[in-house]
Design a protein around this motif. Structure first.
Motif, PDB file in Angstrom:
ATOM      1  N   ALA A 291      -6.035   1.594  -3.434  1.00 51.36           N
ATOM      2  CA  ALA A 291      -7.489   1.504  -3.639  1.00 51.36           C
ATOM      3  C   ALA A 291      -7.971   0.068  -3.552  1.00 51.36           C
ATOM      4  O   ALA A 291      -9.047  -0.206  -3.000  1.00 51.36           O
ATOM      5  N   LEU A 292      -7.193  -0.863  -4.106  1.00 50.66           N
ATOM      6  CA  LEU A 292      -7.583  -2.278  -4.059  1.00 50.66           C
ATOM      7  C   LEU A 292      -7.698  -2.764  -2.616  1.00 50.66           C
ATOM      8  O   LEU A 292      -8.690  -3.396  -2.226  1.00 50.66           O
TER       9      LEU A 292
ATOM     10  N   SER B  31       0.859  -1.182   0.000  1.00 51.73           N
ATOM     11  CA  SER B  31       0.000   0.000   0.000  1.00 51.73           C
ATOM     12  C   SER B  31       0.897   1.233   0.000  1.00 51.73           C
ATOM     13  O   SER B  31       1.146   1.857   1.029  1.00 51.73           O
ATOM     14  N   LYS B  32       1.381   1.559  -1.182  1.00 51.44           N
ATOM     15  CA  LYS B  32       2.433   2.565  -1.318  1.00 51.44           C
ATOM     16  C   LYS B  32       2.019   3.604  -2.355  1.00 51.44           C
ATOM     17  O   LYS B  32       1.634   3.252  -3.465  1.00 51.44           O
TER      18      LYS B  32
ATOM     19  N   ASN C 189      -4.059   7.935  -4.965  1.00 54.29           N
ATOM     20  CA  ASN C 189      -4.495   6.784  -4.170  1.00 54.29           C
ATOM     21  C   ASN C 189      -5.338   5.780  -4.947  1.00 54.29           C
ATOM     22  O   ASN C 189      -5.640   4.704  -4.432  1.00 54.29           O
ATOM     23  N   GLN C 190      -5.705   6.114  -6.176  1.00 59.92           N
ATOM     24  CA  GLN C 190      -6.492   5.181  -6.983  1.00 59.92           C
ATOM     25  C   GLN C 190      -5.889   4.924  -8.354  1.00 59.92           C
ATOM     26  O   GLN C 190      -5.921   3.807  -8.853  1.00 59.92           O
ATOM     27  N   VAL C 191      -5.307   5.934  -8.968  1.00 59.65           N
ATOM     28  CA  VAL C 191      -4.859   5.853 -10.361  1.00 59.65           C
ATOM     29  C   VAL C 191      -3.339   5.738 -10.445  1.00 59.65           C
ATOM     30  O   VAL C 191      -2.609   6.459  -9.772  1.00 59.65           O
TER      31      VAL C 191
ATOM     32  N   ASP D  31     -10.668  -1.188  -0.693  1.00 63.46           N
ATOM     33  CA  ASP D  31     -11.956  -1.741  -1.101  1.00 63.46           C
ATOM     34  C   ASP D  31     -12.167  -3.148  -0.539  1.00 63.46           C
ATOM     35  O   ASP D  31     -13.250  -3.476  -0.049  1.00 63.46           O
ATOM     36  N   LEU D  32     -11.118  -3.971  -0.597  1.00 62.34           N
ATOM     37  CA  LEU D  32     -11.236  -5.327  -0.053  1.00 62.34           C
ATOM     38  C   LEU D  32     -11.437  -5.305   1.457  1.00 62.34           C
ATOM     39  O   LEU D  32     -12.238  -6.079   2.004  1.00 62.34           O
ATOM     40  N   LYS D  33     -10.735  -4.437   2.138  1.00 59.24           N
ATOM     41  CA  LYS D  33     -10.873  -4.344   3.602  1.00 59.24           C
ATOM     42  C   LYS D  33     -12.288  -3.946   3.993  1.00 59.24           C
ATOM     43  O   LYS D  33     -12.864  -4.495   4.957  1.00 59.24           O
ATOM     44  N   ASN D  34     -12.885  -3.032   3.237  1.00 52.39           N
ATOM     45  CA  ASN D  34     -14.210  -2.519   3.586  1.00 52.39           C
ATOM     46  C   ASN D  34     -15.339  -3.437   3.144  1.00 52.39           C
ATOM     47  O   ASN D  34     -16.388  -3.483   3.794  1.00 52.39           O
TER      48      ASN D  34
END
Length: 353
Positions: free
Chosen positions: A335-336, A247-248, A281-283, A339-342
């Motif tokens: 972002a991945l 997560s970087k 944080n997403q792109v 999303d998975l955590k939530n």
């Protein structure tokens, strides 16, 4: 088995082959056909029997005729199908659509996964930009990164869906991640094949490959907006270790690498002169060589940890600006993971982070 093309389809395909960039002379034609057949056991036989000398139109007719009549090669594919998947990225939009239609109308195989409507690209921002990066980059690397790359490559998988070909990678012992536009439903996942070790060995020969399916009723999650899917596989072979997520927040000019099955072909790596052009944080946007069929490939940092998943390329709008650039793009691991955590903590807790 041979492929019996209609007269009109045969003639149009011959014209497409004739107009390929690498079809002007015997040497380039041989290189083109050899590239298409790389790793195919019968490649030497085909090249020895195929007459590539003569005018482009006559030779293109011979190539199409010969490959259509040759029959099957690796993995129950027709020789013509292997060639078509290879040349498809080098054709224009109308010719690409025609080739995809051939796969629908004849017993060939499946074509590479279509792009997301953003043109095919092997790209640079501009000639001056890329020259500055290539000339100015220190290309000396510690030798251990080759070991990291080889270990990471074991987790990268070729995917054949009913609609096309793509790439995926293992994120847990039985969980695979790819793009939503490669596998958008559990039904498609359960109709797909996942091939491990589809690559060349140290002698340039094709490795033994294991192909398995998805687990019926297994864990499945997809997110169209972020363009990724997680699917459960069954009877997974010993492929090595799942890939590690980082997560970087990447920065402009950070190096990235992609291990992929471009065009649905043998596994390859793009590792040199690849740079982040934009990241949030997403792109992720970057200058890295890919082809259709690379969709779903892991994007690695210098430590070969996953910082994103590749999904497309073309003239992309840089976020927060009005400028478009020729780039490839993916979804950031930030972002991945969020999303998975939530939304699927049962998947998130199994990830290597």
């Amino acid at each position: 088995m041979t492929v019996q093309l209609s007269i009109l389809d045969f003639q149009r395909l011959a014209r497409i082959v004739q107009n390929l960039p690498d079809f002007g002379n015997v040497r380039d034609r041989r290189r083109l056909v050899a590239g298409a057949l790389q790793g195919v056991a019968q490649a030497d036989i085909i090249l020895a029997r195929l007459d590539l000398d003569g005018a482009p139109m006559g030779v293109s007719v011979e190539v199409v005729r010969f490959l259509a009549q040759f029959g099957r090669v690796a993995y129950d594919k027709e020789a013509l199908a292997v060639f078509l998947n290879y040349i498809q990225p080098f054709t224009g939009d109308e010719d690409t659509d025609f080739i995809i239609e051939l796969f629908r109308n004849y017993p060939l195989d499946v074509p590479v996964s279509p792009s997301r409507g953003i043109g095919n690209w092997k790209g640079v921002d501009s000639t001056s930009d890329i020259k500055e990066k290539i000339i100015g980059e220190n290309t000396l690397r510690d030798i251990y990164i080759l070991n990291l790359a080889l270990e990471a490559s074991k987790a990268v998988v070729r995917i054949a869906t009913p609609d096309g070909l793509g790439t995926g990678f293992m994120i847990a012992s039985d969980l695979l991640m790819t793009n939503n536009h490669v596998i958008n439903s559990q039904e498609v996942g359960e109709k797909s094949d996942f091939s491990f070790n589809y690559q060349l060995d140290i002698k340039g020969k094709q490795c033994p490959t294991q192909t398995i399916g998805a687990l019926a009723g297994g864990v499945f999650y997809t997110n169209e907006a972020l363009d990724y899917t997680v699917v459960t596989l069954k009877e997974v072979p010993g492929f090595g270790k799942p890939l590690i997520f980082k997560s970087k927040l990447m920065r402009r000019d950070d190096r990235v690498a992609i291990i992929q099955h471009p065009g649905g072909h043998l596994k390859k790596i793009s590792i040199q002169n690849n740079f982040v052009a934009y990241a949030d944080n997403q792109v992720l946007q970057y200058t890295t060589t890919t082809e259709p069929g690379s969709s779903g490939s892991p994007v690695f940092d210098d430590d070969f940890q996953v910082v994103g998943i590749h999904h497309s390329g073309g003239m992309l709008l840089e976020p927060n600006t009005q400028q478009k650039y020729l780039r490839n793009a993916g979804t950031s691991a930030i972002a991945l993971l969020s999303d998975l955590k939530n939304n699927t903590p049962e998947i998130y807790t199994r990830l290597q982070r």
